[in-house]
Design a protein around this motif. Structure first.
Motif, mmCIF file in Angstrom:
data_model
loop_
_atom_site.group_PDB
_atom_site.id
_atom_site.type_symbol
_atom_site.label_atom_id
_atom_site.label_comp_id
_atom_site.label_asym_id
_atom_site.label_seq_id
_atom_site.Cartn_x
_atom_site.Cartn_y
_atom_site.Cartn_z
ATOM 1 N N UNK A 287 0.845 -1.200 0.000
ATOM 2 C CA UNK A 287 0.000 0.000 0.000
ATOM 3 C C UNK A 287 0.877 1.246 0.000
ATOM 4 N N UNK A 288 1.863 1.253 0.924
ATOM 5 C CA UNK A 288 2.747 2.416 1.001
ATOM 6 C C UNK A 288 3.553 2.573 -0.289
ATOM 7 N N UNK A 289 3.954 1.443 -0.885
ATOM 8 C CA UNK A 289 4.691 1.510 -2.144
ATOM 9 C C UNK A 289 3.808 2.100 -3.245
ATOM 10 N N UNK A 290 2.534 1.704 -3.261
ATOM 11 C CA UNK A 290 1.642 2.213 -4.306
ATOM 12 C C UNK A 290 1.452 3.722 -4.186
ATOM 13 N N UNK A 291 1.241 4.217 -2.956
ATOM 14 C CA UNK A 291 1.054 5.668 -2.843
ATOM 15 C C UNK A 291 2.360 6.400 -3.183
ATOM 16 N N UNK A 292 3.483 5.783 -2.825
ATOM 17 C CA UNK A 292 4.774 6.411 -3.125
ATOM 18 C C UNK A 292 5.004 6.519 -4.629
ATOM 19 N N UNK A 293 4.821 5.397 -5.323
ATOM 20 C CA UNK A 293 5.107 5.401 -6.757
ATOM 21 C C UNK A 293 4.029 6.186 -7.510
ATOM 22 N N UNK A 294 2.791 6.128 -7.026
ATOM 23 C CA UNK A 294 1.741 6.960 -7.634
ATOM 24 C C UNK A 294 2.162 8.427 -7.593
ATOM 25 N N UNK A 295 2.594 8.884 -6.420
ATOM 26 C CA UNK A 295 3.003 10.284 -6.275
ATOM 27 C C UNK A 295 4.191 10.602 -7.162
ATOM 28 N N UNK A 296 5.206 9.745 -7.114
ATOM 29 C CA UNK A 296 6.411 10.000 -7.904
ATOM 30 C C UNK A 296 6.078 10.079 -9.390
ATOM 31 N N UNK A 297 5.316 9.109 -9.856
ATOM 32 C CA UNK A 297 5.007 9.059 -11.289
ATOM 33 C C UNK A 297 4.174 10.262 -11.704
ATOM 34 N N UNK A 298 3.144 10.579 -10.925
ATOM 35 C CA UNK A 298 2.264 11.670 -11.343
ATOM 36 C C UNK A 298 2.999 13.005 -11.284
ATOM 37 N N UNK A 299 3.753 13.235 -10.209
ATOM 38 C CA UNK A 299 4.420 14.530 -10.065
ATOM 39 C C UNK A 299 5.522 14.695 -11.114
ATOM 40 N N UNK A 300 6.404 13.711 -11.215
ATOM 41 C CA UNK A 300 7.571 13.902 -12.069
ATOM 42 C C UNK A 300 7.334 13.413 -13.497
ATOM 43 N N UNK A 301 6.855 12.195 -13.639
ATOM 44 C CA UNK A 301 6.847 11.587 -14.963
ATOM 45 C C UNK A 301 5.688 12.084 -15.825
ATOM 46 N N UNK A 302 4.547 12.346 -15.203
ATOM 47 C CA UNK A 302 3.409 12.803 -15.993
ATOM 48 C C UNK A 302 3.361 14.325 -16.045
ATOM 49 N N UNK A 303 3.344 14.961 -14.874
ATOM 50 C CA UNK A 303 3.064 16.401 -14.863
ATOM 51 C C UNK A 303 4.309 17.267 -15.016
ATOM 52 N N UNK A 304 5.493 16.694 -14.892
ATOM 53 C CA UNK A 304 6.690 17.484 -15.208
ATOM 54 C C UNK A 304 7.155 17.143 -16.618
ATOM 55 N N UNK A 305 7.592 15.903 -16.829
ATOM 56 C CA UNK A 305 8.113 15.538 -18.148
ATOM 57 C C UNK A 305 6.989 15.454 -19.171
ATOM 58 N N UNK A 306 5.883 14.817 -18.796
ATOM 59 C CA UNK A 306 4.795 14.644 -19.751
ATOM 60 C C UNK A 306 4.187 15.967 -20.174
ATOM 61 N N UNK A 307 4.059 16.893 -19.261
ATOM 62 C CA UNK A 307 3.418 18.180 -19.570
ATOM 63 C C UNK A 307 4.419 19.164 -20.165
ATOM 64 N N UNK A 308 5.454 19.472 -19.401
ATOM 65 C CA UNK A 308 6.441 20.451 -19.843
ATOM 66 C C UNK A 308 7.218 19.913 -21.041
ATOM 67 N N UNK A 309 7.625 18.649 -20.954
ATOM 68 C CA UNK A 309 8.401 18.053 -22.037
ATOM 69 C C UNK A 309 7.644 18.081 -23.345
ATOM 70 N N UNK A 310 6.357 17.797 -23.272
ATOM 71 C CA UNK A 310 5.561 17.770 -24.494
ATOM 72 C C UNK A 310 5.369 19.160 -25.065
ATOM 73 N N UNK A 311 4.836 20.050 -24.242
ATOM 74 C CA UNK A 311 4.382 21.310 -24.820
ATOM 75 C C UNK A 311 5.506 22.329 -24.963
ATOM 76 N N UNK A 312 6.515 22.289 -24.083
ATOM 77 C CA UNK A 312 7.662 23.165 -24.306
ATOM 78 C C UNK A 312 8.325 22.775 -25.613
#
Lengths: 346, 590
Positions: free
Chosen positions: B82-107
């Protein structure tokens, strides 16, 4: 089984959506419109505008319903002196938020509906207005200035409490955290905690208290936290392994327990456990909870203050707790006299 | 000049050069987007799993055993996973989706196209940026499959929990891989950001002064500066953590006995890590949010057929938010025991952010006023963003106030706040961007009606998930609890938890609509015209079919700002930036 049901419901939902889309597109095609045209039609604008308006009504209605519906689940009145100040500041901030929310959200969605586009309409060309910008910079700035000053004063009073002349010295208690439990160490009659360090842990000395320190001998180690009402208490926090956070929601108290460092928090409990049990809000909450527990076949629950861990600390983080009892001076003294001192423990 | 370009365009590219190790910013943008979407699917799926656990802690779900193996034996979730899921969920959403996925794509997509450049300043570094991100994603995904599970100390990976394998299973190899992955990620982010900054400063076409830049570019530019200044600090934090974990140093460790073992570490401070982490962590919030706000500015203005209201105030507020974001990190640490005076300072600076944020919100709303709103899916997501930005921003007034933070710190109130203001706003901005620039990316259109369905289901379920969490926070419920059944005082939250989980699962599944629409339209969607939204910005002057170098002839010259929509005296309700100022016309907006 539930999983399967959920998946089936999800798939059916998707199929329903896909069918609805097809029907929509076909009907549009019959009418000679291209439903997937890249530019939205006036009809799209109208439909979506109305949906924005409906959403707004449901959102605001839902919000109001939650405020009333969930009033029972929220924490009851503060059981500490400074907690009352926090709650006042909370109420003021919350009212401000609600007012701004109820002004801005309806305007946003209403504009979405009201100014929905049409081919024959034209937008007004208006690119800036320094007076408006000035107003909505200054007004929030002034409001925030008030909020900041009030907030800082409250914070300062909580964190740097002044002990006036003739007032009682706070009772010093150590709260000791480790995976996954809490221990309390009372400072005893000298009101001074003996020196302690993890390197001295051994045998029955589970907190690493220095037996050679004269202040240690009258310390009292317990697994339940008893506090006399209306007597200031100064918590000193220690942790043995990872960061924990001592969270006492009913007293509006929270402080991290950091290995290698001591942290502290001073406050004054003002309501005994018994008084809190008599509080109407608490009674309502307990009644609701016991109804739910009854349906589930769990035993009835009686209100108790509790200390929770509120910093992720490992697998049993969710169950790291200690019961707190706030009682009269006499009851407290009686309980304390039954506890063993550190010297006796060794 | 002309011959040089002809040479550029007719250079034959192999499949690998064109689609894999591409140095073309448009292809790299698509690579970032699709990688980000795949990571997003993983991240959202994880949240649906832990929502199952939170709503029905006493029930058994066979799907958990299927997906989690030994961690979900008999359909019951293990607390560690459970703790691993919330950890990786946070990491993935913050960095991989909303940083790289958002900024990387549109910049990547928009900076060269909107400023009038043939490509990024360095196509090669841009390619490296993507491939470091790709490697980082692979390592993060691989970490899900190691013996003791992935990192589980929360996405903020506070030591000592993250430093000591004895403290939890996830702090073993899983944590090492997390740190390796994040180090690669930081390299990717820095390479990308440096490129964006240099490109915006040096490669603007003739006439494209800084004050004529679309707000998207301002947002991406400032975001890149934030990244360059803050990510290295996270890198240093990660490096010291690697040293503590593997080489016996004591930067963050002191006086510890864990699992019956006395450690020799002495003199370090776990709070030091938090300072370093949040020195990135808070700007990171704006690294996520500013691009979404930039996209929204562009989408709202174009679809309201009105200039963005208060362009200069919008630029000013971006700069103010960016500056303030560097001096507020301590508001994550009010209850760490740091000096209360520091708490006061951070309360002061934190609440100041409300001022530029309010300016932005009011300017968006005023842009809608007396507009001729074209309610496209992109426009609806932008309106949704303004709504969540306000809702989530307002509760920041509570959490930024140190005195109030004491009692809701690390409770569900925080979870509600940051998901609404940062998570939802950013993901709505990302969706708005995809719907709006899809014709530019793929030369085809997305299916509009599916876009509408996607928006409404997402918007309703998103509020349904996160709004009730405020009340759970006010009930004192801590976050990251595997279950709250250990405390009878939280038993009355069971129904709310069930409701939230249903919204979460429906909302998560509804993203299938988007994914279907995306891939179907990319391949089989109807062909888009060159300027489908009748927009002013330069990207719509390029051919529909992508070419290397973006414009077949010379790069167009810019004569006006990007927001001359519905300008009086003009035939159309839009005037592209390439149209010269006419006689007697007054140039506005810059």
């Amino acid at each position: 089984m539930e999983t399967l049901l959920i998946i089936i419901v999800g798939i059916l939902g998707l199929i329903a959506i896909a069918q609805a889309v097809r029907v929509f597109e076909l009907s549009a095609a019959v009418k000679g419109e291209d439903a997937s045209s890249e530019n939205v039609t006036d009809k799209d604008n109208r439909n979506q505008g109305i949906l924005l308006l409906i959403f707004m009504i449901f959102m605001l209605g839902g919000f109001i319903a939650m405020i009333f519906g969930y009033s029972d689940v929220m924490l009851p009145v503060s059981a500490s002196e400074h907690g009352v100040d926090i709650d006042n500041l909370w109420d003021i901030s919350m009212w401000l938020i609600i007012v701004v929310f109820f002004i801005t959200q309806p305007i946003l969605f209403y504009f979405g509906y009201k100014f929905r586009g049409a081919k024959k309409k034209k937008a007004v060309y208006m690119e800036h207005n320094n007076r408006l910008e000035f107003i909505w910079t200054i007004v929030p700035a002034v409001v925030l200035a008030g909020l900041i000053i009030y907030g800082l004063a409250t914070w300062s009073n909580i964190m740097n409490p002044v002990i006036g002349e003739g007032e009682e010295e706070p009772m010093v208690v150590e709260i000791y955290a480790k995976q996954f439990g809490w221990t309390a160490r009372y400072s005893g009659s000298d009101n001074q905690l003996g020196y302690a360090n993890v390197r001295m842990i051994g045998g029955t000395n589970t907190l690493g208290v220095d037996p050679d320190d004269a202040n240690s001998l009258d310390d009292v180690i317990t697994t339940e936290l008893h506090l006399p009402v209306n007597r200031p208490v100064l918590f000193k926090f220690r942790s043995q392994d990872v960061i924990h956070s001592a969270y006492l929601p009913h007293f509006r108290v929270q402080m991290n327990c950091v290995p290698g460092t001591k942290t502290q928090f001073m406050f004054k409990p003002t309501m005994t456990t018994e008084e809190m049990r008599q509080d109407p809000d608490t009674q309502q909450k307990v009644a609701n909870i016991n109804e739910i527990r009854g349906e589930r076949g769990d035993e009835a629950w009686q209100f108790d203050y509790v200390l929770l861990c509120n910093k992720i600390c490992g697998s049993a983080h969710y169950n790291m707790q200690m019961k707190i009892v706030v009682e009269s001076e006499e009851e407290y003294n009686k309980w304390m006299s039954e506890q063993k001192s550190f010297a006796e423990l060794l | 000049m002309a011959t040089h370009e002809a040479h550029d365009h007719h250079h034959e590219q192999s499949f690998i050069e064109k689609y894999v190790f591409s140095q073309d910013h448009k292809m790299i943008a698509k690579q970032f987007l699709i990688t980000g979407m795949i990571m997003g699917i993983i991240g959202v799926a994880m949240s649906m799993l832990f929502r199952l656990q939170l709503a029905w802690p006493d029930k058994q779900f066979p799907i958990l055993e299927t997906l989690l193996g030994k961690w979900g034996a008999d359909g019951t979730m293990d607390p560690n996973i459970y703790l691993a899921l919330v950890t990786i969920h946070g990491t993935i959403m913050v960095f991989f989706v909303l940083t790289a996925g958002l900024s990387g794509t549109f910049s990547n997509l928009l900076i060269p196209l909107q400023i009038g450049a043939r490509d990024m300043a360095s196509g090669f570094i841009n390619m490296l940026s993507y491939w470091f991100f790709f490697a980082s994603s692979i390592v993060m995904v691989v970490s899900l499959f190691v013996e003791n599970g992935p990192a589980a100390a929360g996405w903020t990976v506070y030591p000592p929990l993250s430093a000591l394998p004895q403290a939890m299973p996830g702090s073993g190899l899983g944590m090492t891989l997390w740190l390796v992955s994040m180090s690669l990620f930081i390299v990717s982010s820095l390479l990308g950001a440096l490129n964006y900054i240099v490109t915006v400063l040096n490669l603007r076409t003739k006439g494209m002064s800084m004050t004529r830049l679309p707000l998207t570019i301002w947002a991406f530019f400032v975001t890149a500066i934030l990244g360059v200044l803050s990510f290295p600090v996270l890198f240093s934090a990660a490096l010291l953590l690697i040293f503590d974990r593997s080489f016996g140093t004591s930067f963050y460790l002191s006086d510890i006995m864990v699992a019956g073992e006395l450690l020799s570490n002495q003199g370090g401070s776990p709070v030091l890590f938090q300072h370093l982490f949040w020195f990135l962590g808070h700007p990171e919030v704006y690294i996520i949010l500013l691009p979404a706000l930039g996209i929204t500015s562009e989408v709202i203005s174009t679809n309201a057929r009105k200039p963005i209201f208060g362009y200069r105030a919008m630029v000013g507020s971006i700069l103010a938010i960016a500056f303030l974001s560097f001096i507020v990190w301590g508001h994550h640490m009010f209850v760490t025991g740091m000096n209360p005076f520091l708490g006061s300072v951070f309360t002061f600076t934190t609440l100041l952010i409300a001022i530029p944020s309010a300016v932005k919100a009011f300017n968006y709303i005023t842009t809608l006023w007396k507009g001729n709103l074209r309610l496209t899916p992109a426009m609806l997501f932008s309106i949704g963003l303004v709504s969540t930005f306000i809702t989530g921003g307002l509760t920041g007034l509570i959490l930024g106030d140190s005195a109030l933070d004491i009692n809701v710190h690390d409770t569900y109130f925080v979870v509600a706040h940051f998901h609404i203001v940062m998570g939802l706003s950013a993901i709505f901005g990302m969706f708005a961007g995809v719907y709006h620039w899809f014709p530019k990316m793929f030369g085809r259109r997305m299916i509009k009606s599916l876009g509408y369905v996607h928006f409404w289901v997402t918007f309703i379920t998103a509020y349904g998930v996160f709004f009730p969490m405020h009340f759970m926070g006010m009930a004192g419920l801590p976050r990251r609890y595997y279950t709250n059944t250990s405390f009878p005082m939280f038993d009355d939250l069971a129904d709310i938890n069930v409701m939230i989980s249903i919204f979460a699962i429906v909302g998560g599944i509804a993203q299938v609509i988007f994914i279907f629409n995306f891939f179907y339209s990319a391949v089989r969607g109807k062909k888009a015209s060159r300027n489908p939204w009748k927009s002013n910005t330069l990207e719509w002057t390029t051919p529909v079919e992508h070419i290397h170098g973006n414009w077949p002839g010379e790069i167009p010259e810019v004569h006006r700002w990007a927001y001359d929509y519905s300008k009086p005296g003009m035939e159309d309700d839009f005037v592209p930036q390439t149209v010269p100022i006419r006689e007697n016309e007054v140039e506005t907006g810059h």
